[in-house]
Design an enzyme around this catalytic site. Structure first.
Site, PDB file in Angstrom:
ATOM      1  N   VAL A 149       7.411   6.018   4.768  1.00  0.00           N
ATOM      2  CA  VAL A 149       7.035   4.973   4.471  1.00  0.00           C
ATOM      3  C   VAL A 149       7.991   4.271   3.681  1.00  0.00           C
ATOM      4  O   VAL A 149       8.851   4.634   3.982  1.00  0.00           O
ATOM      5  CB  VAL A 149       6.864   5.546   3.049  1.00  0.00           C
ATOM      6  CG1 VAL A 149       5.994   4.505   1.455  1.00  0.00           C
ATOM      7  CG2 VAL A 149       5.884   6.369   2.995  1.00  0.00           C
ATOM      8  N   CYS A 150       7.516   2.911   4.434  1.00  0.00           N
ATOM      9  CA  CYS A 150       8.362   1.712   4.365  1.00  0.00           C
ATOM     10  C   CYS A 150       9.457   1.770   3.276  1.00  0.00           C
ATOM     11  O   CYS A 150       8.728   1.259   2.529  1.00  0.00           O
ATOM     12  CB  CYS A 150       7.850   0.195   4.830  1.00  0.00           C
ATOM     13  SG  CYS A 150       9.388  -0.764   4.484  1.00  0.00           S
ATOM     14  N   ILE A 151      10.519   1.565   3.317  1.00  0.00           N
ATOM     15  CA  ILE A 151      11.271   2.521   1.815  1.00  0.00           C
ATOM     16  C   ILE A 151      11.076   0.114   1.731  1.00  0.00           C
ATOM     17  O   ILE A 151      11.485   0.689   0.074  1.00  0.00           O
ATOM     18  CB  ILE A 151      13.099   2.521   2.445  1.00  0.00           C
ATOM     19  CG1 ILE A 151      13.575   2.546   0.711  1.00  0.00           C
ATOM     20  CG2 ILE A 151      14.046   1.839   3.063  1.00  0.00           C
ATOM     21  CD1 ILE A 151      15.031   3.644   1.110  1.00  0.00           C
TER      22      ILE A 151
ATOM     23  N   ALA B  51       8.208   0.113  -0.319  1.00  0.00           N
ATOM     24  CA  ALA B  51       7.653   1.145  -1.432  1.00  0.00           C
ATOM     25  C   ALA B  51       8.675   0.144  -1.803  1.00  0.00           C
ATOM     26  O   ALA B  51       7.886   0.627  -3.457  1.00  0.00           O
ATOM     27  CB  ALA B  51       7.929   2.205  -0.672  1.00  0.00           C
TER      28      ALA B  51
END
Lengths: 95, 119, 131
Positions: free
Chosen positions: C78-80, C83
């Site tokens: 998940v792209c930090i 997110a």
């Protein structure tokens, strides 16, 4: 290098896809892109002149649609979608 | 030999985070020394219109983010000429960092790419 | 073949791309292909939220994704940045930013965009599911 183009809406995504096509490419209409079947306009006719066009059956059936105008479009399932990604060298998504 | 990546950005600059997140992907790709190109099509061409001042939107200027591409070795931004024409935009109204692709040039440019990421 | 997928949408973000990506991922695995990574970017990060509770008579996409990820041991990233912007965090980030709680589902990793580019180059095929 043949390309599979997926198109998930009519309008801009479909128009841009048309500009990006090379001979031997394939197009898959999915999600809201399947409405192209009922909007059979210039862009779709132009697409059909150049490349093989497919529609995803789940999205067509969900919307109560059919290939009512007998367009030269092939209805495929997810397995067919996978096969198109195998036979083309890359996938470009238009949305 | 590293594969080439083309990032296609088709959304207007302040529509959600599309433009920003496409630019981020381009910068990261180039920083990994992947041969990276950025292609603007459709409403994406509005991203490089000069004179943007989005302060009142509380947003960062998308056009000025394009300036940092050069630092990462992305020296030009490819632009679909037809998308400009449809919007009545002259190339002089854009940031001076572009290469126009006219007519079939878009299709042949994409055919040369190994992978394409869309935004 | 090795596939990498990018997912940009989730239930409730307007489009259908999360469902399409999930069905495609299942078909890939059924055909014997390998999914080297699914990268959740933009609004797709909501698929990894443990706080989404659709009505009982509707399908639960985040749960279905998690089941697939677990069952096939898929590298789900998940792209930090995307997110954090949208309120999807793990315990570590919640602590770092002093947030009232965390919601990242088990089996997902928060990481940077480098993971997307790396998977794109490594995979034989890369498919974006835009919303």
């Amino acid at each position: 290098m043949a390309t599979l183009h997926t198109v998930n809406k009519t309008g801009q995504p479909l128009e841009l896809c048309l500009r990006a096509l090379n001979a031997g490419d394939s197009v898959l209409l999915l999600e809201e892109g399947v409405y192209a079947l009922y909007e059979a306009g210039d862009v779709l006719s132009e697409l059909l002149r150049h490349v093989a066009v497919h529609v995803l059956d789940a999205d067509v059936l969900a919307r109560g649609m059919t290939n009512r105008d007998n367009l030269d479009i092939d209805m495929i399932d997810y397995q067919g979608f996978v096969e198109l990604t195998e036979t083309n060298d890359k996938v470009v998504s238009w949305f | 030999m590293s594969q080439s990546i083309c990032i296609i950005s088709t959304q207007a600059p302040y529509r959600g985070q599309f433009a920003k997140e496409a630019l981020d992907a381009a910068l990261v790709s180039a920083s990994y020394e992947i041969p990276t190109s950025l292609l603007l099509m459709g409403d994406g061409v509005y991203q490089v219109l000069e004179g943007q001042s989005p302060d009142q939107l509380g947003r960062k200027n998308i056009a000025s983010m394009f300036q940092s591409l050069e630092l990462y070795g992305i020296e030009t931004v490819y632009i679909d000429g037809e998308s400009l024409g449809e919007r009545g935009i002259a190339p002089e109204q854009l940031l001076p960092l572009y290469t126009l692709l006219e007519g079939d040039a878009v299709a042949s440019f994409l055919a040369q790419q190994d992978k394409v990421l869309s935004f | 073949m090795k596939y990498a997928l990018a997912v940009y949408g989730a239930a409730g973000t307007g489009g259908q791309s999360s469902q399409t990506a999930l069905s495609f991922a299942r078909a890939l695995l059924a055909s014997g292909h390998e999914i080297i990574r699914v990268f959740f970017y933009q609004d797709g990060v909501h698929n990894a939220s443990g706080l989404i509770s659709p009505p009982q008579d509707e399908q639960n996409l985040p749960e279905q994704w998690q089941n697939l990820v677990k069952e096939h041991n898929i590298d789900a990233v998940v792209c930090i940045a995307a997110a954090l912007r949208r309120g999807v965090v793990n315990a570590e980030e919640a602590q770092r930013y002093e947030l009232p709680g965390s919601n990242l589902r088990e089996g997902y990793e928060l990481s940077g965009l480098g993971q997307l580019l790396e998977a794109t180059v490594e995979a034989d095929r890369f498919v974006t599911f835009g919303d």
